[in-house]
Design a protein around this motif. Structure first.
Motif, mmCIF file in Angstrom:
data_model
loop_
_atom_site.group_PDB
_atom_site.id
_atom_site.type_symbol
_atom_site.label_atom_id
_atom_site.label_comp_id
_atom_site.label_asym_id
_atom_site.label_seq_id
_atom_site.Cartn_x
_atom_site.Cartn_y
_atom_site.Cartn_z
ATOM 1 N N PRO A 61 0.841 -1.204 0.000
ATOM 2 C CA PRO A 61 0.000 0.000 0.000
ATOM 3 C C PRO A 61 0.875 1.252 0.000
ATOM 4 O O PRO A 61 1.863 1.341 0.738
ATOM 5 C CB PRO A 61 -0.779 -0.110 1.310
ATOM 6 N N VAL A 62 0.503 2.212 -0.853
ATOM 7 C CA VAL A 62 1.254 3.465 -0.983
ATOM 8 C C VAL A 62 0.269 4.618 -0.883
ATOM 9 O O VAL A 62 -0.791 4.598 -1.508
ATOM 10 C CB VAL A 62 1.999 3.543 -2.334
ATOM 11 N N PHE A 63 0.650 5.614 -0.109
ATOM 12 C CA PHE A 63 -0.174 6.808 0.037
ATOM 13 C C PHE A 63 0.672 8.022 -0.299
ATOM 14 O O PHE A 63 1.840 8.089 0.047
ATOM 15 C CB PHE A 63 -0.718 6.915 1.467
ATOM 16 N N CYS A 64 0.059 8.965 -0.970
ATOM 17 C CA CYS A 64 0.742 10.192 -1.365
ATOM 18 C C CYS A 64 -0.045 11.374 -0.820
ATOM 19 O O CYS A 64 -1.273 11.400 -0.892
ATOM 20 C CB CYS A 64 0.833 10.276 -2.883
ATOM 21 N N ARG A 65 0.676 12.349 -0.267
ATOM 22 C CA ARG A 65 0.016 13.556 0.209
ATOM 23 C C ARG A 65 0.961 14.729 0.062
ATOM 24 O O ARG A 65 2.169 14.558 -0.092
ATOM 25 C CB ARG A 65 -0.455 13.410 1.649
ATOM 26 N N PHE A 66 0.381 15.926 0.081
ATOM 27 C CA PHE A 66 1.183 17.138 0.064
ATOM 28 C C PHE A 66 1.688 17.428 1.463
ATOM 29 O O PHE A 66 0.952 17.354 2.437
ATOM 30 C CB PHE A 66 0.354 18.353 -0.394
ATOM 31 N N ASP A 67 2.941 17.788 1.554
ATOM 32 C CA ASP A 67 3.514 18.243 2.812
ATOM 33 C C ASP A 67 3.190 19.734 2.952
ATOM 34 O O ASP A 67 2.733 20.375 2.006
ATOM 35 C CB ASP A 67 5.032 18.022 2.793
ATOM 36 N N ASP A 68 3.431 20.282 4.130
ATOM 37 C CA ASP A 68 3.146 21.697 4.367
ATOM 38 C C ASP A 68 3.910 22.616 3.426
ATOM 39 O O ASP A 68 3.450 23.712 3.109
ATOM 40 C CB ASP A 68 3.451 22.065 5.827
ATOM 41 N N ASP A 69 5.090 22.179 2.953
ATOM 42 C CA ASP A 69 5.878 23.024 2.045
ATOM 43 C C ASP A 69 5.540 22.776 0.571
ATOM 44 O O ASP A 69 6.195 23.302 -0.323
ATOM 45 C CB ASP A 69 7.372 22.840 2.285
ATOM 46 N N GLY A 70 4.503 21.974 0.302
ATOM 47 C CA GLY A 70 4.067 21.724 -1.065
ATOM 48 C C GLY A 70 4.717 20.528 -1.725
ATOM 49 O O GLY A 70 4.375 20.183 -2.850
ATOM 50 N N ALA A 71 5.663 19.903 -1.044
ATOM 51 C CA ALA A 71 6.311 18.709 -1.601
ATOM 52 C C ALA A 71 5.376 17.499 -1.453
ATOM 53 O O ALA A 71 4.509 17.474 -0.583
ATOM 54 C CB ALA A 71 7.627 18.440 -0.875
ATOM 55 N N PHE A 72 5.568 16.530 -2.315
ATOM 56 C CA PHE A 72 4.833 15.282 -2.198
ATOM 57 C C PHE A 72 5.550 14.371 -1.222
ATOM 58 O O PHE A 72 6.773 14.222 -1.274
ATOM 59 C CB PHE A 72 4.751 14.551 -3.548
ATOM 60 N N LEU A 73 4.784 13.740 -0.350
ATOM 61 C CA LEU A 73 5.327 12.730 0.549
ATOM 62 C C LEU A 73 4.696 11.392 0.196
ATOM 63 O O LEU A 73 3.470 11.273 0.134
ATOM 64 C CB LEU A 73 5.011 13.063 2.006
ATOM 65 N N LEU A 74 5.527 10.404 -0.061
ATOM 66 C CA LEU A 74 5.043 9.048 -0.322
ATOM 67 C C LEU A 74 5.269 8.212 0.919
ATOM 68 O O LEU A 74 6.360 8.218 1.489
ATOM 69 C CB LEU A 74 5.788 8.415 -1.490
ATOM 70 N N GLU A 75 4.242 7.499 1.317
ATOM 71 C CA GLU A 75 4.347 6.592 2.461
ATOM 72 C C GLU A 75 4.082 5.181 1.971
ATOM 73 O O GLU A 75 2.998 4.882 1.460
ATOM 74 C CB GLU A 75 3.339 6.977 3.540
ATOM 75 N N PHE A 76 5.078 4.328 2.096
ATOM 76 C CA PHE A 76 4.964 2.926 1.715
ATOM 77 C C PHE A 76 4.721 2.120 2.985
ATOM 78 O O PHE A 76 5.546 2.150 3.898
ATOM 79 C CB PHE A 76 6.249 2.426 1.041
ATOM 80 N N LEU A 77 3.602 1.420 3.048
ATOM 81 C CA LEU A 77 3.337 0.553 4.189
ATOM 82 C C LEU A 77 4.051 -0.772 3.977
ATOM 83 O O LEU A 77 4.544 -1.072 2.889
ATOM 84 C CB LEU A 77 1.837 0.335 4.353
#
Length: 135
Positions: A61-77
């Motif tokens: 499972p992979v989740f992508c979200r915007f960080d506060d500075d506008g960068a993308f953060l990918l989280e791999f479970l």
């Protein structure tokens, strides 16, 4: 056509390549499982469960979200596998529901990063399916 797609996807996974399939897609017809998501009951595509069971490929499972500075953060479970014998409709539906619960946790944690199609009406969802099939 659908059988050919499954065969091609199976070959991709068996060769060690990565295949991305969204597990939160509401769908109708074959290869779906009923599940509850965000307080409502829908049918969802279960192709990813069947492919993982058929090939033994790990599900990551992979989740992508915007960080506060506008960068993308990918989280791999952590990766997991679907047992090869989990092909009965109730078993497949259980995996679909488990996956949706994880997605709900991420939506609750970061609602501004949710996909808009989570909240489409059933008519909107049906229209999107027709457009996808036309492509």
């Amino acid at each position: 056509e659908a059988a050919g797609s499954i065969l091609r996807a199976s070959r991709v996974l068996s060769s060690g390549m990565v295949l991305m399939i969204a597990g939160d897609v509401r769908w109708s017809g074959a290869h779906t499982s009923p599940a509850e998501f965000l307080g409502r009951r829908y049918d969802f595509s279960n192709t990813w469960v069947k492919l993982a069971a058929m090939t033994g490929a790990a599900v990551v499972p992979v989740f992508c979200r915007f960080d506060d500075d506008g960068a993308f953060l990918l989280e791999f479970l952590d990766p997991y596998t679907i047992p090869r014998d989990h092909t009965e409709p109730e078993q497949v539906a259980g995996h679909v529901q488990d996956n949706l619960r994880v997605i709900e946790t991420h939506v609750a944690r970061s609602p501004a990063n949710s996909n808009e199609y989570f909240f489409w009406s059933e008519a909107d969802s049906a229209g999107a399916q027709l457009l996808a099939r036309a492509d």
